[in-house]
Write an enzyme that holds these catalytic residues in place. Structure first.
Site, short mmCIF file in Angstrom:
data_model
loop_
_atom_site.label_atom_id
_atom_site.label_comp_id
_atom_site.label_asym_id
_atom_site.label_seq_id
_atom_site.Cartn_x
_atom_site.Cartn_y
_atom_site.Cartn_z
N ASP A 91 -5.07 -4.24 5.67
CA ASP A 91 -5.42 -5.16 4.58
C ASP A 91 -4.35 -6.24 4.46
O ASP A 91 -3.16 -5.97 4.64
CB ASP A 91 -5.54 -4.37 3.27
CG ASP A 91 -6.28 -5.16 2.19
OD1 ASP A 91 -6.88 -6.20 2.52
OD2 ASP A 91 -6.26 -4.72 1.03
N HIS A 130 -2.46 -0.98 -3.46
CA HIS A 130 -3.52 0.03 -3.37
C HIS A 130 -3.13 1.25 -4.19
O HIS A 130 -2.04 1.78 -4.04
CB HIS A 130 -3.73 0.46 -1.92
CG HIS A 130 -4.21 -0.66 -1.04
ND1 HIS A 130 -4.06 -0.64 0.32
CD2 HIS A 130 -4.85 -1.81 -1.33
CE1 HIS A 130 -4.58 -1.75 0.83
NE2 HIS A 130 -5.06 -2.48 -0.15
N SER A 132 0.86 -1.19 0.00
CA SER A 132 0.00 0.00 0.00
C SER A 132 0.89 1.24 0.00
O SER A 132 1.78 1.34 -0.86
CB SER A 132 -0.94 -0.07 1.19
OG SER A 132 -1.88 0.96 1.15
#
Lengths: 188, 282
Positions: free
Chosen positions: A132, A39, A12
């Site tokens: 996540d 992401h 991310s």
């Protein structure tokens, strides 16, 4: 050592730099397929596949729906889609709700990959500012796969690797360069 | 959506239970998910199984067969209802610049939004037609298999919290006015101009099991085909091909394509990035 058939990577905040270091460290001819959920802003063009492809270690491309997963390739989830692995080792895409505020969701990729590749899967959590991937890492371990987290103290953002480690399902914590060395060592 | 991990070691039993459940849903209720991509369907069914605190998909099948209200929940789980106004603004910009000039040459237009979900994209395109002066000669069909999402679509009321993002999308899509001209905000809801609904028919239609109902000039069906396997993608694309007039247009989602489908040779590519195709005039 078990022969691994796929590697999934979740990243991310700070992920682009981390992925660059990791992929740059791979030996040319590295042939275990790599599947990446990074992401990204939903509106970003996917320059990332192009950028990582230019490092010239392995072929990097955006994953297409129904595409067959091939050796020697790295695939990146398209921005604003979830990426799933089907039993016949092809990709499918969905636009269902965000999971952990993210689309692509690392958990969805990891969980569906774990069900298909089982003990022949490696899951890697890199830098990121959310949680996540933690559930996905649990599931990979449940099926007997190998799990790695980037060392949180040197990660650009330590929340995501820390959350993965806190599940108790991470087998190794490594620096980015060490991850590349480890992956290279899997080749004969 | 919760995201708890489901621990089922024996995937072959899970696969079998899933296939039997989908067969049961089809034979009892006529909804056919048998050719949907399995990974997604499995996730959604397992999610519902966990929500209902059931032990297996076989138990979920039992509940679905004996309690139609459980079927309604599962239909909702399996319907694709995540959408936004002017989703992918470049798609709408391309429609405006490359498709509208050709549609303008017809005295009357029939437009079909297939799998319209909660209707955001239907209103988006209705606004575009208004701005281009084509709305009055258009008949718009907005269809979905899920009657619950159609009810939301009919209302044309969306959360005010989304309006900022929609306004940016509208501008990127080549919007010609102030976006606020098209809705009235009250508390946390934005009501879209009821005039936009005048030429829209919202109707239940199942792409998997129903047939063509109208001859159309433009079909917009975005992020629906990605849920289907190749066989079902071909079947639906053939349905669209049958509905479209020669020279009519088809707009798909950004990761969808007619390449490698059975109708590939029937279409020209209008915009390869935005996945807009034109049926050949021959």
């Amino acid at each position: 050592m078990q022969a691994f058939e796929a590697i999934v990577i979740g990243s991310s905040a700070g992920g682009l730099h981390a992925l660059k270091t990791l992929i740059k460290g791979l030996k040319p001819g590295f042939d275990i397929p790599i599947i990446i959920a990074q992401h990204l802003s939903p509106h970003s063009e996917n320059y990332m596949a192009h950028f990582l492809d230019q490092l010239n270690t392995i072929k990097v491309k955006e994953a297409d729906e129904r595409e067959k997963i091939l050796a020697g390739h790295a695939y990146i989830a398209p921005p604003n889609f979830h990426l799933l692995i089907e039993n016949d080792r092809t990709f499918s895409l969905t636009v269902e709700e965000k999971v952990n505020y993210a689309r692509p969701s690392i958990d969805i990729l990891f969980e569906t990959a774990a069900e298909v590749f089982r003990e022949k899967l490696i899951g890697i959590i890199l830098t990121g500012a959310n949680h996540d991937g933690a559930n996905g890492i649990r599931k990979i371990r449940f099926f007997g796969g190998f799990t790695i987290a980037q060392n949180p103290s040197s990660a650009e953002s330590d929340t995501m690797p820390k959350a993965a480690i806190q599940t108790g399902s991470i087998l190794k914590t490594m620096e980015l360069e060490e991850i590349a060395v480890f992956l290279n060592s899997l080749l004969n | 959506m919760t995201n708890s991990v489901y621990y089922e070691k024996d995937d072959s039993i899970l696969q079998l239970e899933m296939e039997l459940l989908l067969e049961a849903v089809f034979r009892q209720y006529g909804y056919d998910f048998r050719n949907y991509n399995k990974a997604h369907v499995k996730r959604r069914l397992v999610y519902r199984m966990q929500q209902l605190k059931l032990e297996s998909l076989s138990e979920l099948q039992h509940k679905i067969l004996h309690h139609p209200q459980v079927l309604a929940l599962v239909l909702k789980d399996l319907s694709i209802n995540v959408t936004e106004m002017y989703r992918d603004p470049a798609f709408y910009l391309s429609l405006r610049k490359e498709v509208i000039p050709i549609l303008r040459t017809y005295p009357f237009l029939r437009i079909w939004h297939a799998g319209c979900a909660t209707g955001e994209e239907v209103y988006s395109f209705a606004i575009l037609l208004k701005e281009e002066g084509l709305y009055e000669r258009s008949q718009i069909y907005a269809t979905d298999f899920n009657t619950e999402v159609l009810e939301t679509a009919k209302k044309g009321i969306y959360p005010v919290s989304k309006i900022k993002e929609y306004t940016l999308n509208y501008q990127d899509a080549g919007g010609k006015n102030s976006f606020s001209d098209f809705y009235t905000a009250r508390y946390d809801a934005a009501l879209f101009d009821p005039e936009l609904k005048k030429n829209i028919v919202f109707a239940e239609h199942n792409l998997v099991t129903d047939s063509v109902f109208a001859e159309t000039h433009l079909i917009i069906c975005r992020n629906v085909l990605i849920y289907f396997n190749r066989t079902l993608q071909n079947k639906v694309l053939e349905l669209f091909n049958e509905s479209l007039i020669k020279g009519g247009f088809l707009g798909l989602g950004s990761k969808e394509n007619i390449m490698f489908s059975t109708v590939q040779d029937q279409f020209l590519i209008t915009n390869p990035n935005e996945k807009i195709f034109q049926k050949k005039i021959l």
